[in-house]
Design a protein around this motif. Structure first.
Motif, PDB file in Angstrom:
ATOM      1  N   ARG A  65       0.738  -0.810   0.227  1.00  0.00           N
ATOM      2  CA  ARG A  65      -0.074   0.154   0.298  1.00  0.00           C
ATOM      3  C   ARG A  65       0.817   1.319   0.028  1.00  0.00           C
ATOM      4  N   THR A  66       1.775   1.137   0.517  1.00  0.00           N
ATOM      5  CA  THR A  66       2.882   2.324   0.708  1.00  0.00           C
ATOM      6  C   THR A  66       3.280   2.474  -0.685  1.00  0.00           C
ATOM      7  N   ARG A  67       4.098   1.388  -0.771  1.00  0.00           N
ATOM      8  CA  ARG A  67       5.058   1.824  -2.127  1.00  0.00           C
ATOM      9  C   ARG A  67       3.644   1.875  -3.309  1.00  0.00           C
ATOM     10  N   SER A  68       2.434   1.688  -3.265  1.00  0.00           N
ATOM     11  CA  SER A  68       1.585   2.322  -4.330  1.00  0.00           C
ATOM     12  C   SER A  68       1.262   3.706  -4.228  1.00  0.00           C
ATOM     13  N   GLN A  69       1.997   4.352  -3.079  1.00  0.00           N
ATOM     14  CA  GLN A  69       1.280   5.492  -3.283  1.00  0.00           C
ATOM     15  C   GLN A  69       2.586   6.584  -3.711  1.00  0.00           C
ATOM     16  N   ILE A  70       3.910   6.253  -3.440  1.00  0.00           N
ATOM     17  CA  ILE A  70       5.125   7.024  -4.424  1.00  0.00           C
ATOM     18  C   ILE A  70       5.224   7.070  -5.716  1.00  0.00           C
ATOM     19  N   PRO A  71       5.131   8.292  -6.374  1.00  0.00           N
ATOM     20  CA  PRO A  71       4.806   7.740  -7.402  1.00  0.00           C
ATOM     21  C   PRO A  71       5.851   7.736  -8.626  1.00  0.00           C
ATOM     22  N   ALA A  72       5.182   7.014  -9.386  1.00  0.00           N
ATOM     23  CA  ALA A  72       6.298   6.675 -10.805  1.00  0.00           C
ATOM     24  C   ALA A  72       6.669   7.689 -11.552  1.00  0.00           C
ATOM     25  N   THR A  73       7.546   9.104 -11.092  1.00  0.00           N
ATOM     26  CA  THR A  73       8.403   9.697 -11.152  1.00  0.00           C
ATOM     27  C   THR A  73       8.971  10.086 -10.412  1.00  0.00           C
ATOM     28  N   ALA A  74       9.307   9.740  -9.429  1.00  0.00           N
ATOM     29  CA  ALA A  74      10.202   9.678  -8.237  1.00  0.00           C
ATOM     30  C   ALA A  74      11.358   8.429  -8.450  1.00  0.00           C
ATOM     31  N   ARG A  75      12.235   9.833  -8.429  1.00  0.00           N
ATOM     32  CA  ARG A  75      13.683   8.785  -8.749  1.00  0.00           C
ATOM     33  C   ARG A  75      14.671   9.054  -6.929  1.00  0.00           C
ATOM     34  N   GLN A  76      14.087   9.828  -5.710  1.00  0.00           N
ATOM     35  CA  GLN A  76      14.455  10.013  -4.725  1.00  0.00           C
ATOM     36  C   GLN A  76      13.733   9.801  -3.969  1.00  0.00           C
ATOM     37  N   ALA A  77      13.921   9.304  -3.245  1.00  0.00           N
ATOM     38  CA  ALA A  77      12.881   8.893  -1.941  1.00  0.00           C
ATOM     39  C   ALA A  77      13.392   8.848   0.160  1.00  0.00           C
ATOM     40  N   VAL A  78      13.495   9.761   0.631  1.00  0.00           N
ATOM     41  CA  VAL A  78      13.868  10.290   2.243  1.00  0.00           C
ATOM     42  C   VAL A  78      12.368   9.277   3.039  1.00  0.00           C
ATOM     43  N   VAL A  79      13.143   8.310   4.097  1.00  0.00           N
ATOM     44  CA  VAL A  79      11.776   7.195   4.350  1.00  0.00           C
ATOM     45  C   VAL A  79      12.453   8.091   5.723  1.00  0.00           C
ATOM     46  N   VAL A  80      11.596   8.472   6.028  1.00  0.00           N
ATOM     47  CA  VAL A  80      11.609   8.570   7.403  1.00  0.00           C
ATOM     48  C   VAL A  80      10.432   7.221   8.366  1.00  0.00           C
ATOM     49  N   THR A  81      11.109   6.172   9.468  1.00  0.00           N
ATOM     50  CA  THR A  81      10.662   5.592   9.882  1.00  0.00           C
ATOM     51  C   THR A  81       9.939   5.117  11.324  1.00  0.00           C
ATOM     52  N   GLY A  82       9.430   5.946  11.793  1.00  0.00           N
ATOM     53  CA  GLY A  82       9.074   5.737  13.128  1.00  0.00           C
ATOM     54  C   GLY A  82       9.261   4.582  14.364  1.00  0.00           C
ATOM     55  N   GLN A  83       9.631   4.818  15.514  1.00  0.00           N
ATOM     56  CA  GLN A  83       9.875   4.309  16.079  1.00  0.00           C
ATOM     57  C   GLN A  83       8.331   3.156  16.714  1.00  0.00           C
ATOM     58  N   GLY A  84       7.305   4.055  16.936  1.00  0.00           N
ATOM     59  CA  GLY A  84       5.863   3.382  17.164  1.00  0.00           C
ATOM     60  C   GLY A  84       4.553   4.385  17.038  1.00  0.00           C
ATOM     61  N   PRO A  85       3.592   4.088  16.427  1.00  0.00           N
ATOM     62  CA  PRO A  85       3.136   4.654  16.268  1.00  0.00           C
ATOM     63  C   PRO A  85       2.286   5.974  17.352  1.00  0.00           C
ATOM     64  N   ASP A  86       3.215   6.073  18.758  1.00  0.00           N
ATOM     65  CA  ASP A  86       2.751   7.032  19.527  1.00  0.00           C
ATOM     66  C   ASP A  86       4.219   7.891  20.126  1.00  0.00           C
ATOM     67  N   SER A  87       5.136   7.164  19.017  1.00  0.00           N
ATOM     68  CA  SER A  87       6.539   7.684  19.716  1.00  0.00           C
ATOM     69  C   SER A  87       7.269   8.565  19.123  1.00  0.00           C
ATOM     70  N   ASN A  88       7.678  10.213  19.361  1.00  0.00           N
ATOM     71  CA  ASN A  88       8.331  10.827  19.046  1.00  0.00           C
ATOM     72  C   ASN A  88       9.888  11.100  18.362  1.00  0.00           C
ATOM     73  N   ARG A  89      10.929   9.278  18.556  1.00  0.00           N
ATOM     74  CA  ARG A  89      11.898   9.434  18.141  1.00  0.00           C
ATOM     75  C   ARG A  89      11.687   8.394  16.505  1.00  0.00           C
ATOM     76  N   SER A  90      12.761   8.592  15.583  1.00  0.00           N
ATOM     77  CA  SER A  90      12.617   8.399  13.829  1.00  0.00           C
ATOM     78  C   SER A  90      13.520   7.646  13.743  1.00  0.00           C
ATOM     79  N   SER A  91      13.888   7.399  12.472  1.00  0.00           N
ATOM     80  CA  SER A  91      15.294   7.356  11.347  1.00  0.00           C
ATOM     81  C   SER A  91      14.982   7.832  10.101  1.00  0.00           C
ATOM     82  N   VAL A  92      16.099   8.460   9.652  1.00  0.00           N
ATOM     83  CA  VAL A  92      15.554   8.685   8.615  1.00  0.00           C
ATOM     84  C   VAL A  92      16.418   8.053   7.638  1.00  0.00           C
TER      85      VAL A  92
END
Length: 253
Positions: A65-92
């Motif tokens: 589902r997430t991959r399908s939202q990335i436009p076919a024209t995109a050639r760069q993606a900044v992926v921000v992954t949160g540790q949890g739904p209620d967490s304020n810490r993440s990784s990029v």
């Protein structure tokens, strides 16, 4: 006078024995002996090495589902992954798509980051202190400091000054020295300072990637200053960059 036949018969028998050994008998092959390489007449199946089929790489930990939202024209993606739904810490991690045969490849990161104080949401509203989850374009940048060489359009403006304290009592000064606008509820192609809210004021706005102040944000994503400079030098409008952001579980769907 007749010629004796016995010497003539013996001579013919000896001649046949000699030519029979050289022309009629099959050569003996030692099955243990090494075989010579296939010659020009060998079949393609004998001379060709079959390589295993490799599929282009996808961005790891992203679900269909997430991959399908990335436009076919995109050639760069900044992926921000949160540790949890209620967490304020993440990784990029920044990924590049430079060769269709290879697919998405990591280009920078992982970098530690902060996000909204209360975590993530797929329906952000003003004041909920959560970062909006989803896939958004990255088209505009700016900051209080001079342009470090950004490829995105860069708006240097003193209005990017920040003051006061964060949720942990940390100073906010310098937080907007460098920013990249996240195209959530904003008009692409304008300064990050632009106040237009296409979805309405109640859906919030002003969601940026900005300099980290060592604490959670009101909905933005924050990186250390050196990482922000690096990001500004990497993001290329010709590659239609996007940000893919949310907690790990939601991104895996």
């Amino acid at each position: 006078m007749s010629v004796p036949r016995r010497p003539y018969v013996m001579l013919v028998a000896l001649f046949l024995l000699v030519i029979g050994c050289s022309a009629g008998a099959a050569p003996t092959v030692d099955p243990a002996a090494p075989r010579e390489a296939a010659g020009p007449g060998a079949s393609a199946a004998q001379s060709r090495t079959v390589e295993p089929l490799r599929r282009p790489a996808v961005i790891p930990a992203l679900g269909p589902r997430t991959r399908s939202q990335i436009p076919a024209t995109a050639r760069q993606a900044v992926v921000v992954t949160g540790q949890g739904p209620d967490s304020n810490r993440s990784s990029v991690v920044l990924y590049n798509f430079d060769d269709p045969a290879l697919g998405w490849r990591p280009g920078a990161g992982p970098w530690p980051a902060h996000n909204g104080m209360e975590g993530w949401t797929d329906h952000h509203v003003a004041g909920d202190l959560r970062s909006p989850a989803g896939v958004f374009g990255l088209t505009d940048a700016g900051g209080r400091l001079p342009d470090p060489g950004a490829l995105l359009p860069y708006d240097e403006d003193s209005a990017f000054a920040a003051s006061g304290e964060g949720f942990l009592g940390e100073p906010l000064e310098g937080s907007f020295d460098y920013v990249v606008a996240i195209n959530y509820n904003r008009t692409p192609g304008t300064s990050p300072l632009d106040r237009d809210r296409p979805l309405g004021e109640e859906r919030g706005g002003g969601i940026w990637i900005h300099v980290d102040h060592e604490g959670p944000t009101q909905g933005c994503v924050s990186l250390t200053e050196d990482r922000m400079r690096e990001l500004l030098l990497i993001l290329d409008p010709a590659k239609s960059p996007v940000i893919v952001m949310g907690d790990a579980a939601s991104l895996a769907r």
